[in-house]
Design a protein around this motif. Structure first.
Motif, PDB file in Angstrom:
ATOM      1  N   ILE A  95       0.963  -1.341   0.054  1.00 40.92           N
ATOM      2  CA  ILE A  95       0.032  -0.073   0.152  1.00 40.92           C
ATOM      3  C   ILE A  95       0.825   1.292   0.081  1.00 40.92           C
ATOM      4  O   ILE A  95       1.685   1.153   0.447  1.00 40.92           O
ATOM      5  CB  ILE A  95      -0.753  -0.027   1.211  1.00 40.92           C
ATOM      6  N   TRP A  96       0.410   2.021  -0.860  1.00 39.70           N
ATOM      7  CA  TRP A  96       1.527   3.237  -0.985  1.00 39.70           C
ATOM      8  C   TRP A  96       0.755   4.650  -1.022  1.00 39.70           C
ATOM      9  O   TRP A  96      -0.529   4.536  -1.609  1.00 39.70           O
ATOM     10  CB  TRP A  96       2.624   3.187  -2.305  1.00 39.70           C
ATOM     11  N   PHE A  97       1.304   5.698  -0.871  1.00 42.76           N
ATOM     12  CA  PHE A  97       0.918   7.296  -1.043  1.00 42.76           C
ATOM     13  C   PHE A  97       2.126   8.090  -1.605  1.00 42.76           C
ATOM     14  O   PHE A  97       3.233   7.759  -1.227  1.00 42.76           O
ATOM     15  CB  PHE A  97       0.051   7.470  -0.022  1.00 42.76           C
ATOM     16  N   GLU A  98       1.795   8.915  -2.252  1.00 42.61           N
ATOM     17  CA  GLU A  98       2.570  10.260  -2.501  1.00 42.61           C
ATOM     18  C   GLU A  98       2.298  11.643  -2.224  1.00 42.61           C
ATOM     19  O   GLU A  98       1.049  11.682  -2.415  1.00 42.61           O
ATOM     20  CB  GLU A  98       2.932  10.020  -4.126  1.00 42.61           C
ATOM     21  N   LEU A  99       3.130  12.435  -1.732  1.00 49.15           N
ATOM     22  CA  LEU A  99       2.872  13.685  -1.564  1.00 49.15           C
ATOM     23  C   LEU A  99       3.853  14.719  -2.153  1.00 49.15           C
ATOM     24  O   LEU A  99       5.010  14.366  -2.099  1.00 49.15           O
ATOM     25  CB  LEU A  99       3.028  13.985   0.044  1.00 49.15           C
ATOM     26  N   ASP A 100       3.263  15.668  -3.061  1.00 49.88           N
ATOM     27  CA  ASP A 100       4.205  16.580  -3.539  1.00 49.88           C
ATOM     28  C   ASP A 100       4.250  17.996  -2.878  1.00 49.88           C
ATOM     29  O   ASP A 100       3.386  18.269  -2.311  1.00 49.88           O
ATOM     30  CB  ASP A 100       3.734  17.068  -4.991  1.00 49.88           C
ATOM     31  N   GLU A 101       5.527  18.093  -2.487  1.00 49.21           N
ATOM     32  CA  GLU A 101       5.844  19.330  -1.705  1.00 49.21           C
ATOM     33  C   GLU A 101       5.750  20.641  -2.593  1.00 49.21           C
ATOM     34  O   GLU A 101       6.253  20.737  -3.473  1.00 49.21           O
ATOM     35  CB  GLU A 101       7.242  19.483  -1.199  1.00 49.21           C
ATOM     36  N   PRO A 102       5.059  21.542  -2.102  1.00 46.99           N
ATOM     37  CA  PRO A 102       4.885  22.748  -2.873  1.00 46.99           C
ATOM     38  C   PRO A 102       6.317  23.511  -2.957  1.00 46.99           C
ATOM     39  O   PRO A 102       6.894  23.521  -2.044  1.00 46.99           O
ATOM     40  CB  PRO A 102       3.813  23.517  -2.016  1.00 46.99           C
ATOM     41  N   GLY A 103       6.465  24.020  -4.187  1.00 46.34           N
ATOM     42  CA  GLY A 103       7.698  24.835  -4.318  1.00 46.34           C
ATOM     43  C   GLY A 103       8.476  24.276  -5.378  1.00 46.34           C
ATOM     44  O   GLY A 103       7.990  23.693  -6.334  1.00 46.34           O
ATOM     45  N   THR A 104       9.743  24.927  -5.625  1.00 43.47           N
ATOM     46  CA  THR A 104      10.571  24.475  -6.629  1.00 43.47           C
ATOM     47  C   THR A 104      11.514  23.344  -6.256  1.00 43.47           C
ATOM     48  O   THR A 104      11.795  22.899  -5.328  1.00 43.47           O
ATOM     49  CB  THR A 104      11.395  25.601  -7.265  1.00 43.47           C
ATOM     50  N   THR A 105      12.283  22.811  -7.367  1.00 44.36           N
ATOM     51  CA  THR A 105      12.893  21.775  -7.252  1.00 44.36           C
ATOM     52  C   THR A 105      14.579  22.243  -6.697  1.00 44.36           C
ATOM     53  O   THR A 105      15.266  21.572  -6.383  1.00 44.36           O
ATOM     54  CB  THR A 105      13.526  21.122  -8.494  1.00 44.36           C
TER      55      THR A 105
END
Length: 708
Positions: free
Chosen positions: A693-703
């Motif tokens: 079971i997996w999940f992903e979160l994208d951090e707001p901002g640039t690389t």
């Protein structure tokens, strides 16, 4: 004319003080000077004492004792008082102590001090500013000498002493080596001047040599007196241009261990007060030198034991960098039970159960035997040798610790191996490192967990499974935890002294160490090791004490290992991995803490809380709804526009989770609902055995700055 008549004509009286019977015999002139009828009399000590100023009477004992010790005359100035307590005159006493068994008699003269009227005597006390300055000086000198911890510090303190009214220009401390007089240290002379005195026979006609031979002080108030008494060695002293010299024995526990010379460029009469100061300083100096000698012997023994018991970390292991430090606790014999070791292991094919690979392997060991004494150090040495033997036989980490625990239990299963708190035990951390792949297999026996500094500066405390400390139960099992050390990453293992010294507990101490690891660039391991020790024992440690009132120190051992990258450090994702067994539900809290450490610089605090909550739900579901363990893998990597967190929790059950619609009062069934609400993406992937079971979160901002 009789002697008594001559003395009376010059206003000088005779007296005898029998200390054993406590009586005084006075001739007529002595009685007159004490304000009594001018006739011979025999009085009690109390009757005579009432005629002297009480402050001056209290000084007599010290003056007499000094004269007895030096076999010289006792000289003092005394104020005479009438029956109304008024000072009527000041007299000078010069007397010779005659020692008889345990008592003594004092035979001497009393003479009125010329040129002082009775009212002047009352206004000018003998014990004035000079004596108060002397007492203050002796207190300061005693405190400074008591705080000196080495012979060099003692000599520096002695050289800085400024005696009230008669400061010496030159000082020298002489010691004894066999039948030779040696110079321990000096001040006021150049190094080239010590040549003739560096190794002198005790039979030499030299004041310091005679002082050592006889144990009696020698005072030379003038060059003429020096020449008269020591003509052979006078040319050695003449070239320094001094006017007076005092050579005082350094006596400890009744044994003369050397002599102290104080030389003056101005004439000094060496009055009883001045001799008293010099004798007191010499006594304190002798005690300080004796303490420093014992402390230096203990330090030398400690260093010898450390050099014998601690490995030498040479540059001979390719592909890695290693640095280590050991700091004993302060006070006494500076040895204890902490140790570390680096062991070259046999090839993979020769190890029982090995994979047959040819990669080089090493073992890192760190441990702490209970106690801070010689017994703890001895057990540490035995345990270290046993661990080396078991490791060299090729056993796996769990087997090495099991055998070591059985060994320690065997050698401490008796009265001689017990401490005040029961049988001795030891904590230990044993790591087997594959130098090619970076795989680290860890077995832990009641010891603090290792920490890893990643290439981007993130520091994670790696929770590992463990068993009881060594020596408690001979049949304890030690599960193995595996992690991977990427090139450029630094692994730190330490004893609890690094964490808890200075009033810290394990939690606050770890936060202190974590900040130091994060602020370091990870390149110079020797500098990092020094920084860690300095933060605990250096001056800065006094300003960063922990919340606990207990400030006791503990031994410190710390070992750092870093894999050398083949080229430039490759940008690798920030990753953590841990297993939560069915029998260890308490490790769910460790999983939550791992997520917080992994996302220590995450821009969105709400997302961090969401990630911690989802991880807790996912791991809990595995432990509640399956019979297997949960494997947690979390990774922070660069996405197209921002960093991305991906978390997977795997188990061996084939049963897939189902979305439910829990009611308002339901206590379960919220896991998938939470992920759908909080995660940017999630899913369930069946595998050959079990599911993920997996999940992903994208951090707001640039690389910018992501992924190291």
């Amino acid at each position: 004319m009789r002697t008594e008549d001559v003395l009376a004509a010059i206003a000088t009286g005779l007296w005898r003080w029998d200390n054993a019977s406590g009586t005084f015999s006075l001739d007529a002139e002595a009685a007159r000077l004490l304000g009594l009828p001018a006739e011979p009399v025999r009085l009690s000590e109390a009757a005579v004492r009432s005629r002297f100023h009480p402050v001056d009477w209290n000084e007599i004992g010290g003056v007499v004792n000094l004269a007895i010790a030096e076999e010289t005359l006792a000289e003092s100035r005394l104020r005479i008082m009438d029956e109304h307590g008024r000072v009527i005159r000041t007299v000078r006493s010069r007397s010779k102590p005659l020692v008889e068994g345990t008592g003594h008699q004092l035979v001497g003269t009393l003479q009125e001090v010329a040129g002082q009227a009775p009212d002047a005597a009352s206004r000018t006390p003998v014990t004035g500013d000079w004596r108060r300055s002397r007492e203050a000086f002796l207190l300061d000198a005693g405190r400074a000498l008591a705080e000196a911890r080495s012979t060099a510090e003692v000599l520096r303190v002695a050289a800085s002493l400024s005696m009230p009214g008669f400061s010496p220009d030159g000082l020298a401390v002489f010691g004894v080596a066999g039948d030779r007089l040696t110079i321990i240290g000096h001040h006021g002379q150049s190094r080239d001047d010590e040549g003739p005195f560096a190794s002198m026979s005790l039979d030499t006609d030299y004041p310091a040599a005679e002082v050592v031979r006889t144990g009696r002080a020698i005072y030379l108030p003038s060059p003429e007196e020096y020449l008269r008494r020591f003509p052979v060695t006078w040319p050695l002293a003449r070239r320094f241009g001094r006017r007076s010299w005092a050579f005082v024995p350094l006596v400890v526990a009744g044994r003369t261990m050397g002599a102290w010379m104080a030389a003056f460029k101005h004439p000094v009469a060496f009055t009883p007060d001045e001799r008293s100061v010099l004798t007191t300083v010499a006594r304190m100096l002798a005690q300080a030198l004796a303490r420093a000698g014992v402390a230096e012997s203990e330090r030398e023994l400690s260093l010898g034991l450390q050099r014998t018991m601690m490995p030498v970390l040479g540059p001979g292991i390719p592909g890695i960098r290693v640095a280590a430090r050991y700091v004993p606790t302060g006070g006494g014999l500076q040895v204890g039970g902490d140790w570390y070791d680096v062991i070259r292991l046999p090839g993979g094919a020769s190890r029982p159960g090995g994979n047959g690979g040819g990669a080089g392997r090493i073992a890192l060991v760190i441990g702490d035997v209970q106690g801070h004494d010689v017994r703890a150090a001895g057990l540490m040495g035995q345990l270290r040798i046993a661990l080396r033997a078991y490791a060299s036989e090729g056993h796996r980490p769990d087997a090495v610790l099991s055998r070591a625990s059985r060994f320690l239990y065997g050698i401490t299963d008796g009265d001689d191996g017990e401490s005040e708190n029961g049988p001795r035990f030891a904590t230990c951390l044993y790591l087997e490192v594959d130098l090619e792949t970076g795989t680290v297999d860890i077995a832990r026996a009641g010891h603090p967990d290792p920490a890893v500094r990643m290439n981007d500066g993130t520091v994670l405390l790696r929770p590992t499974a463990g068993g009881l400390p060594l020596g408690i139960d001979p049949d304890t099992d030690y599960p193995t935890t595996r992690l991977t050390l990427d090139p450029g990453e630094t692994l730190m293992i330490c004893t609890d002294g690094l964490l808890e010294t200075g009033g810290h507990d394990l939690d606050s101490g770890w936060e202190r160490v974590r900040k130091l690891l994060e602020s370091h660039d990870g390149e110079d391991l020797e500098q990092l090791a020094d920084t860690l020790v300095e933060a605990v024992h250096g001056p800065g440690s006094h300003h960063t004490t922990g919340p606990l009132a207990d400030r006791r120190e503990d031994d410190i051992a710390v070992l750092l290992l870093s894999r050398r990258p083949a080229g430039a450090v490759r940008e690798t994702p920030r990753r953590t991995l841990m297993t939560i067994a069915q029998a260890e539900p308490e490790r769910i809290a460790e999983a939550r803490e791992q997520m917080r450490q992994l996302l220590h610089d995450w821009a969105d605090g709400d997302q961090l809380d969401s990630a911690v909550l989802m991880v807790s739900e996912m791991v809990t579901n595995v432990l509640v709804h399956t019979d297997g363990d949960a494997l947690l893998v979390a990774e922070v990597a660069c996405g197209e526009t921002s960093r991305r967190l991906r978390v997977e929790v795997s188990d061996t059950s084939d049963e897939l989770p189902h979305r439910r619609h829990p009611g308002e009062m339901a206590s379960s069934g919220r896991g998938l609902v939470l992920m759908e609400m909080l995660a940017h993406a999630w899913g369930v992937d069946p595998r050959g055995e079990g599911k993920s079971i997996w999940f992903e979160l994208d951090e707001p901002g640039t690389t910018e700055g992501c992924c190291g």
